[in-house]
Write an enzyme that holds these catalytic residues in place. Sequence first.
Site, PDB file in Angstrom:
ATOM      1  N   ASP A 149      -3.241 -30.044  -5.399  1.00  0.00           N
ATOM      2  CA  ASP A 149      -2.633 -30.476  -4.139  1.00  0.00           C
ATOM      3  C   ASP A 149      -1.151 -30.103  -4.198  1.00  0.00           C
ATOM      4  O   ASP A 149      -0.322 -30.846  -4.724  1.00  0.00           O
ATOM      5  CB  ASP A 149      -2.822 -31.985  -3.980  1.00  0.00           C
TER       6      ASP A 149
ATOM      7  N   GLU B 196       2.177 -42.004  -9.126  1.00  0.00           N
ATOM      8  CA  GLU B 196       1.404 -41.519  -7.984  1.00  0.00           C
ATOM      9  C   GLU B 196       0.269 -42.532  -7.822  1.00  0.00           C
ATOM     10  O   GLU B 196      -0.829 -42.331  -8.312  1.00  0.00           O
ATOM     11  CB  GLU B 196       0.886 -40.094  -8.252  1.00  0.00           C
TER      12      GLU B 196
ATOM     13  N   GLU C 202      -8.386 -48.261  -3.994  1.00  0.00           N
ATOM     14  CA  GLU C 202      -8.342 -47.855  -5.410  1.00  0.00           C
ATOM     15  C   GLU C 202      -6.922 -47.501  -5.859  1.00  0.00           C
ATOM     16  O   GLU C 202      -6.729 -46.722  -6.788  1.00  0.00           O
ATOM     17  CB  GLU C 202      -9.256 -46.651  -5.666  1.00  0.00           C
TER      18      GLU C 202
ATOM     19  N   HIS D 209      -4.914 -33.855  -0.580  1.00  0.00           N
ATOM     20  CA  HIS D 209      -6.256 -34.279  -0.997  1.00  0.00           C
ATOM     21  C   HIS D 209      -6.619 -35.643  -0.419  1.00  0.00           C
ATOM     22  O   HIS D 209      -7.792 -36.011  -0.383  1.00  0.00           O
ATOM     23  CB  HIS D 209      -6.349 -34.317  -2.530  1.00  0.00           C
TER      24      HIS D 209
END
Length: 492
Positions: free
Chosen positions: A174, A266, A275, A436
């Site tokens: 990405d 991240e 998640e 993504h």
Amino acid sequence: MEEQSSTPGEGSSSNTTTKKQRNYLGSGKPRRGRPRSRRPPRRLPAGQPEVQSPPCTDYDRAYFKYYSHVGVHEEMLKVYCMLFLYDIYCKVDSGCFIECSGILMVYCTFYTVPYRIPNLYDIVNLVIHFFPVASHCLEMFRVDILYVFMLFLWYCYNYRVYFRLLFCIVFLQDQVRTETYRKAILQHQSHIKGKVVLDVGCGTGILSIFCAQAGAKRVYAVDASEIAMQAERVVTANNLSDKIVVLNGRIEDVQINGMVDVIVSEWMGYMLLYESMLGSVIFARDRWLKPGGLILPSHAVLYMAPVTYPDRYAESIDFWRNVYGVDMSPLLPLAKQCAFEEPCVETINGENVLTWPHEVKNVDCYTITVKELESVTTRFKLQSMMKAPLHGFAFWFDVEFNGPAKTNPSSSHPSKRARPDDALVLSTAPGDPYTHWQQTLVYFDDPVEVEKDQVIDGSATLTQCKENNRFMDIHLEYASGGHIYVKKSVLR
């Protein structure tokens, strides 16, 4: 998962995999440099034809493609389990099929869930499921079944790092995501040079290396999965072992010497909070970040908007009305359930969005608490900019990389964002460069016709699922044209 006047659904992701990945996943077998066994192949009775394993179908590929974007690694292994069980059923011994299926499901579930540490209950459950398989094999004098079975368990254990690496490949490829992080680190180099940095969920260690290259004195790279061992090899290969310390463990369990000046992570998931590792970042902030320290990214905003997507609806639903001249409309209820039962991670364009976006949640990484993440509720009142069928709602997010927050002298808590107009922004909005994360869409079973300037109002509630806090319960209530609709779904 239910909907009144509209019901939920699931679709496939538009994530892509490389040719090498497709070859591996499509074959259902790992490529190895040595034979699996030295045992001679089993001879079939005379006249009995050899049963060939089924080829990988389009459904298999779609299954892999969907679950690779969701990140639920155990689902990938379950497909391998199915192929293995098919071979046992057709080629070896059908009597062992049930026993093998039980232990494989238990094994691959608790051995492949990311950040999942097996506990005593898991081990006891595994042993209970294993004994029927072993006893059956020994009773039938089929040691070869037991051997192949143990070999497969060994394969599952050793290749769990491989599945984690596949997940990291999606991140690294990405370009928007990775380049934005690198620009943010260089933009704040004055706050990083000569300082101590903590990378929460380091993966392959790319962000830790960026920080070391920006002049960090020490970088603690933490990851709970076995990918941390691979990150350590990457650090060594780049001659940064004197600056980067890789720690394999949960952020709540690892030990770090002293406080840190910068936290980089991240942490964002699909729909921002699905998640996500924001809870781990909050823990690290409260335990180790110095007052006035820097957090990258510093802020995030989750948005939602009603969308129209006729092509997607026609592809998934209208197709069944006329299939090569055959009326298959009786399958429409099942088709809607299969297509739209769960939220879909897809890419849409700006022209699919019916209204201006609505802000669902504004996250300030300097002040947010874990309790705020348990449930997020927002009310919206939006006005359609065109006449079109309303097919559902889309969610996306932006994150900002601001400088350190300003702190009031009388308070230890940050008060305001620093220079928000100059902030570097990573956006996953429709029409922006592809990431993504794409966009997350919650579709209705049946579209709702809306007129230009018609008001769409209601509420949205996002809650951590009680059965598994990695999942997200989505509750939508909305009114349009005098009708009230309710949509419930779970992002798994």
